[in-house]
Design an enzyme around this catalytic site. Structure first.
Site, PDB file in Angstrom:
ATOM      1  N   SER A  23       0.837  -1.214   0.000  1.00  0.00           N
ATOM      2  CA  SER A  23       0.000   0.000   0.000  1.00  0.00           C
ATOM      3  C   SER A  23       0.865   1.256   0.000  1.00  0.00           C
ATOM      4  O   SER A  23       0.351   2.363   0.166  1.00  0.00           O
ATOM      5  CB  SER A  23      -0.928  -0.001   1.222  1.00  0.00           C
ATOM      6  N   ASN A 110      -2.159  -2.664  13.138  1.00  0.00           N
ATOM      7  CA  ASN A 110      -3.607  -2.443  13.084  1.00  0.00           C
ATOM      8  C   ASN A 110      -4.027  -1.182  13.827  1.00  0.00           C
ATOM      9  O   ASN A 110      -4.827  -0.389  13.335  1.00  0.00           O
ATOM     10  CB  ASN A 110      -4.348  -3.661  13.649  1.00  0.00           C
ATOM     11  N   THR A 155     -39.596  27.323 -10.013  1.00  0.00           N
ATOM     12  CA  THR A 155     -39.895  25.970  -9.539  1.00  0.00           C
ATOM     13  C   THR A 155     -40.139  25.188 -10.824  1.00  0.00           C
ATOM     14  O   THR A 155     -40.647  25.748 -11.809  1.00  0.00           O
ATOM     15  CB  THR A 155     -41.152  25.897  -8.643  1.00  0.00           C
ATOM     16  N   HIS A 156     -39.745  23.916 -10.827  1.00  0.00           N
ATOM     17  CA  HIS A 156     -39.828  23.074 -12.038  1.00  0.00           C
ATOM     18  C   HIS A 156     -39.071  23.708 -13.209  1.00  0.00           C
ATOM     19  O   HIS A 156     -39.416  23.479 -14.368  1.00  0.00           O
ATOM     20  CB  HIS A 156     -41.274  22.821 -12.458  1.00  0.00           C
ATOM     21  N   SER A 277     -13.402  26.816 -27.616  1.00  0.00           N
ATOM     22  CA  SER A 277     -13.535  25.574 -28.373  1.00  0.00           C
ATOM     23  C   SER A 277     -12.414  25.529 -29.396  1.00  0.00           C
ATOM     24  O   SER A 277     -11.956  26.574 -29.875  1.00  0.00           O
ATOM     25  CB  SER A 277     -14.885  25.570 -29.086  1.00  0.00           C
ATOM     26  N   LYS A 283     -17.015  30.378 -28.915  1.00  0.00           N
ATOM     27  CA  LYS A 283     -17.399  29.685 -27.682  1.00  0.00           C
ATOM     28  C   LYS A 283     -16.671  30.163 -26.436  1.00  0.00           C
ATOM     29  O   LYS A 283     -15.504  30.536 -26.471  1.00  0.00           O
ATOM     30  CB  LYS A 283     -17.139  28.175 -27.833  1.00  0.00           C
ATOM     31  N   ASN A 285     -16.856  28.345 -22.767  1.00  0.00           N
ATOM     32  CA  ASN A 285     -17.496  27.238 -22.049  1.00  0.00           C
ATOM     33  C   ASN A 285     -17.176  27.263 -20.554  1.00  0.00           C
ATOM     34  O   ASN A 285     -16.072  27.628 -20.166  1.00  0.00           O
ATOM     35  CB  ASN A 285     -17.025  25.900 -22.629  1.00  0.00           C
ATOM     36  N   GLU A 290     -18.525  22.505 -15.094  1.00  0.00           N
ATOM     37  CA  GLU A 290     -18.900  21.182 -15.605  1.00  0.00           C
ATOM     38  C   GLU A 290     -18.059  20.089 -14.964  1.00  0.00           C
ATOM     39  O   GLU A 290     -18.549  19.011 -14.626  1.00  0.00           O
ATOM     40  CB  GLU A 290     -18.734  21.139 -17.130  1.00  0.00           C
ATOM     41  N   TYR A 317      -9.521  -6.524  12.529  1.00  0.00           N
ATOM     42  CA  TYR A 317      -8.881  -6.066  11.304  1.00  0.00           C
ATOM     43  C   TYR A 317      -8.922  -7.141  10.217  1.00  0.00           C
ATOM     44  O   TYR A 317      -8.739  -8.323  10.478  1.00  0.00           O
ATOM     45  CB  TYR A 317      -7.420  -5.673  11.579  1.00  0.00           C
TER      46      TYR A 317
HETATM   47  N1  ARG Z   1      -1.104  -1.374   5.188  1.00  0.00           N
HETATM   48  C1  ARG Z   1      -2.038  -1.884   6.133  1.00  0.00           C
HETATM   49  C2  ARG Z   1      -3.359  -1.137   5.972  1.00  0.00           C
HETATM   50  O1  ARG Z   1      -3.357  -0.139   5.391  1.00  0.00           O
HETATM   51  C3  ARG Z   1      -1.539  -1.695   7.529  1.00  0.00           C
HETATM   52  C4  ARG Z   1      -2.113  -2.662   8.525  1.00  0.00           C
HETATM   53  C5  ARG Z   1      -1.606  -4.014   8.249  1.00  0.00           C
HETATM   54  N2  ARG Z   1      -2.034  -4.937   9.228  1.00  0.00           N
HETATM   55  C6  ARG Z   1      -1.964  -6.251   9.063  1.00  0.00           C
HETATM   56  N3  ARG Z   1      -2.398  -7.015  10.011  1.00  0.00           N
HETATM   57  N4  ARG Z   1      -1.492  -6.784   7.955  1.00  0.00           N
HETATM   58  O2  ARG Z   1      -4.383  -1.573   6.407  1.00  0.00           O
END
Ligand code: ARG
Length: 461
Positions: A23, A110, A155-156, A277, A283, A285, A290, A317
């Site tokens: 991650s 965790n 309205t509407h 454009s 144009k 825009n 948007e 977890y």
């Molecule tokens: N990268 C993990 C997360 O974002 C951290 C916690 C990992 N915990 C574990 N028991 N593998 O959740």
């Protein structure tokens, strides 16, 4: 790659599994919060005698060095690391040796990650609230300038009754003020430290969770360790608050887009917030508005993704929870981007007073006021409503407006009509006579502006 968590297994995972599991791509943005939390954890460990003051000092100094080096760019974050927690801990041990391995005593990733996200989002919410207030200020400034700008209220999407642009804009200020309150509530509810929940059941060490919580500016600690590590309500709550905020920006965008069209011509966006454009030279825009409208769908998607991820998870977890971050970070980034362009776009918008007035003159916006006129002279409202409806039909057939009917034409319908009718149904009177609290009348609009200004001055973020 061999893992720090090699225990039961030999820690040798396949490269694709490593990649899939990691991650670091998205959680490295929490490095500051991770390091700050670890420093407080180390100091607490020494305060209660689990490690020595010298060990704590070595850890804290080591962590400070890592923080400084990441900040300065001297220490690039290794994309092959599993996550930011592992990266920092491994780097610490590399720098200060075996004492670095004591940092994780009585802690798990965790509760560590649950702490980091809270710290991170607490800062982001503060920044988003600041930006929301900036936008409220821009809206209120425009409202102050457009108190006498009569336009059709709808309205509407059909012309209904005359209002002033200030009143219309202030409706958005009210929405945004509620958004700010929702963000403030979310921040307050999530401001409890989960650190010390450990993996799921707490720990056998005599840790002082309250000390860490206090040091990190939390209002207290989470009361159940299972909940401490598995609660992501605050992420869902933040995404809901951000979705509602985006819904408001999207509705506002929709109106700005309509108002900028030749069909309306109520506003003119500053060139700095429009595009041309590549083929049509005439144009101009409203791409910014948007895009904000478009990105609203994306933030709703983030909310749905998170709720769906969480819905089947047993306590405590589960790795699924790693998926929380991308949704939350994407929403936070998107909202900040939208707000950063929206406030100056609103601030520089020019309102076309004459065009709005001209639009308000068509569409029989004063019909309700004409019915009220008869009612005040003694006719029951339902009868007055019918009579005015018939008059409107006649006007449409003959291409007239209510204010251009002659006294004879009025009298033919009812003897209650007098010369005063013309003054009573002018657009100016229709607006000026709106005296109920919260109405488009000048007193109410003034009160709304004062209330919003007071909010901007008083509320602490
Ligand atoms: N990268 C993990 C997360 O974002 C951290 C916690 C990992 N915990 C574990 N028991 N593998 O959740």
């Amino acid at each position: 790659m061999e893992k720090m968590w090699a225990g039961r297994t030999d820690g040798h995972t396949s490269a694709v599994a490593d990649d899939f599991n990691s991650s670091i791509r998205f959680d490295s943005r929490m490095y500051r919060q991770d390091i700050t939390g670890s420093m407080e954890h180390a100091m607490m460990l020494s305060a209660v005698g689990i490690i020595t003051p010298l060990e704590s000092e070595a850890i804290v100094d080591g962590l400070q060095g890592i923080l400084d080096d990441i900040d300065s760019g001297a220490l690039p974050i290794d994309p092959r690391a599993e996550d930011i927690h592992m990266f920092v801990e491994a780097e610490l041990t590399r720098r200060i040796g075996d004492v670095g391995k004591k940092l994780h005593t009585s802690r798990s990733r965790n509760d560590q990650v649950a702490l980091d996200i809270r710290l991170y989002l607490r800062d982001e919410i503060r920044e988003i609230r600041r930006m929301v207030r900036e936008l409220i200020d821009a809206v209120c400034t425009q409202a102050e300038a457009t108190q006498g700008f009569i336009m059709p209220g709808y309205t509407h999407l059909q012309r209904a009754q005359p209002i002033v642009m200030a009143h219309h804009l202030l409706a958005y200020a009210m929405m945004l003020r509620r958004d700010d309150a929702r963000l403030s509530d979310t921040a307050a509810r999530m401001n409890y430290s989960p650190l010390g929940s450990a993996a799921l059941a707490g720990t056998t060490y005599p840790i002082d969770r309250d000390l860490v919580a206090r040091q990190l500016g939390f209002a207290g600690i989470t009361e159940n360790s299972l909940d401490g590590v598995s609660d992501r309500d605050f992420c869902a709550e933040l995404l809901s608050a951000l979705s509602i905020l985006m819904m408001h920006l999207s509705r506002f965008s929709e109106e700005i887009i309509l108002w900028s069209s030749w069909e309306f011509r109520f506003v003119q966006l500053d060139d700095a917030f429009t595009t041309g454009s590549s083929i049509m030279p005439q144009k101009k825009n409203s791409d910014m508005a948007e895009l904000v409208r478009g990105k609203t769908g994306r933030v709703y998607g983030d909310l749905m993704a998170l709720l769906t991820t969480l819905k089947g998870l047993p306590l405590a977890y589960n790795k699924d929870m790693q998926e929380d971050k991308e949704s939350v970070f994407d929403a936070v980034d998107t909202v900040k981007m939208c707000l950063s362009v929206f406030a100056p776009m609103v601030r520089t918008m020019k309102f076309h007073k004459e065009e709005m007035y001209a639009a308000a003159q068509k569409g029989f916006l004063n019909a309700t006021d004409l019915a009220d006129y008869l009612t005040k002279k003694g006719m029951p409202f339902r009868s007055a409503y019918k009579l005015v409806g018939a008059l409107v039909s006649k006007c449409i057939a003959s291409g007239k407006t209510l204010e251009s009917l002659t006294m004879e034409e009025y009298r033919a319908e009812s003897q209650l009509f007098g010369e005063d009718v013309y003054g009573e149904i002018s657009l100016e009177t229709c607006v000026a006579k709106r005296i109920s609290k919260g109405s488009t009348g000048p007193q109410s609009v003034g009160a709304q502006i004062r209330s919003v200004r007071e909010f901007l001055q008083n509320e602490e973020v």
